[in-house]
Scaffold this active site. Sequence first.
Site, short mmCIF file in Angstrom:
data_model
loop_
_atom_site.label_atom_id
_atom_site.label_comp_id
_atom_site.label_asym_id
_atom_site.label_seq_id
_atom_site.Cartn_x
_atom_site.Cartn_y
_atom_site.Cartn_z
N SER A 116 -9.70 -0.51 7.28
CA SER A 116 -9.17 -0.38 5.91
C SER A 116 -8.50 -1.60 5.33
CB SER A 116 -8.20 0.78 5.83
OG SER A 116 -8.92 1.96 5.70
N LYS A 157 0.85 -1.20 0.00
CA LYS A 157 0.00 0.00 0.00
C LYS A 157 0.88 1.24 0.00
CE LYS A 157 -3.83 1.98 2.71
NZ LYS A 157 -4.68 1.80 3.91
N SER A 205 -9.70 1.86 3.11
CA SER A 205 -8.85 2.59 2.20
C SER A 205 -7.88 1.72 1.40
CB SER A 205 -8.05 3.64 2.96
OG SER A 205 -7.18 3.02 3.88
#
Length: 492
Positions: A179, A80, A155
């Site tokens: 997330s 990420k 997210s």
Amino acid sequence: MEIEKASLKELSSAIKTKKISCFELANIFLKRIHEVNSILNAYIHVNEDVLNQAKQLDQNNNEKTNSKERLLFGIPLGIKDMLCTKGIPTTAASKILQNFIPPYDATVVKKIKDHGGLLLGKLNLDEFAMGSSNETSYFGVCKNPWDLTRVAGGSSGGSAAAQAAHLAAATIGTDTGGSIRQPAGFCNVVGLKPTYGRVSRFGIVAYASSLDQAGPMTNSVEDAAVMLEVISGQDPLDSTSSEKPVEKFSDNLARDLKGIKIGIIKEFHSDKIDPEVTKTFNLALENAKKLGAEIIEISIPMIEHSIPIYYLIASSEASSNLARYDGVKYGYRSEFKDLSSIDLDKFYSQTRSEGFGDEVKRRIMLGTYCLSSGYFDAYYKKACQVRRLLKNQFDEQFKSCDVILSPVTTSPAFKIGERIDDPLTMYLNDIFTVATNLAGLPGMSLPYGFSKNNLPIGVQLMAAPFQEKKMLDVANALEMTTNASKQMVTLS
Ligand code: GLN
């Protein structure tokens, strides 16, 4: 060997026995990224150098360098874009960090590299990890591989979508309020948020420091356990990381649930939950019983307040953490023709107004308000007090159960654009996930079924602090009762 179906342990042994080279494996993933990433927008930076790095590993693939302890030798992974990667852009999907290239690796990234893991690139997310749909990313939305008109979740949408579409052998996400688990549920992958303090936060772009944790997103429970072994551990660079020894999470994962007590939270019962989600959850409960588990109902009354507590605490911490993006030290700076004639306030406000997106600004304003004198006691302090009560109630309930089972979200993945203009509806999406972050508990999402129109539905497991092994054991046994995670997505 079918690469998409191979576990991390299988890939690792194929490399060690030279059935496949690091180069070949990296090349398979890289090619696939080149073929399908334009459809999904999962990667926002691809590390083309991965092939050279793989070649170097091949030259070192001998018993000495490739001992049993290097769990990810030659295995290509996606990270990420919230974690610093030395020499590789790290943007947090924000314009304000668009050109930032960190001079160091986050501890999680360093640990992955120490284990011989390769970096395929950086994955899309909501800006500064603030969001539940990946729609607040400066680089555009990441689509759900199961239905391209729907969100991948957020997210860590890029990490979930890339994992589901086999654009990495495993990925890393971060979870402040759900997330990792919510996008994992939306995309049919396993996603694990560790206990607060289990994994070092050093080098992870700070959103809400008392809640943030990084964790794995994988094809299977066993893979999640392997990844957790790699990334966990005390780190002198993060004073909140725990000294507790790291267990061999992936050894002897349980195959039944005899003697296990599973709690279900009374307050989570609601007629607002999509019936297909309830059906999947009930199926998981039935199967858990068949495996020998005892189901008990527990009550955590404070959980009803978790959304407001979370948004007050997370926004307050964010407003403080994001103060560092001021256009002086690094990141985006507004274009000023003559710096000497600009006053400092204008310099900051213009840079920050242009550099941050709407959702980030909304949170900075809310958080700054909560922390301001006169309001601090009524909002931030009060939220922290209620948070403690919530944690106490969880601690109490874990005296009578081993793990808690719940849905991950109230519905399967929603349509792109459907909720982005309504922040409150978007925030309510986190109803089942934020409490674990507030209480510092480990939680994970396990693929468990599909809706009628073929959208993935997951179930969530939570455990007492540092009980990841127990949680993974239960998840492993439950995983054997479904073939959900074996379903392969086909991208048209
Ligand atoms: N959706 C939550 C938020 O917007 C959770 C985000 C996260 O876990 N990073 O804050």
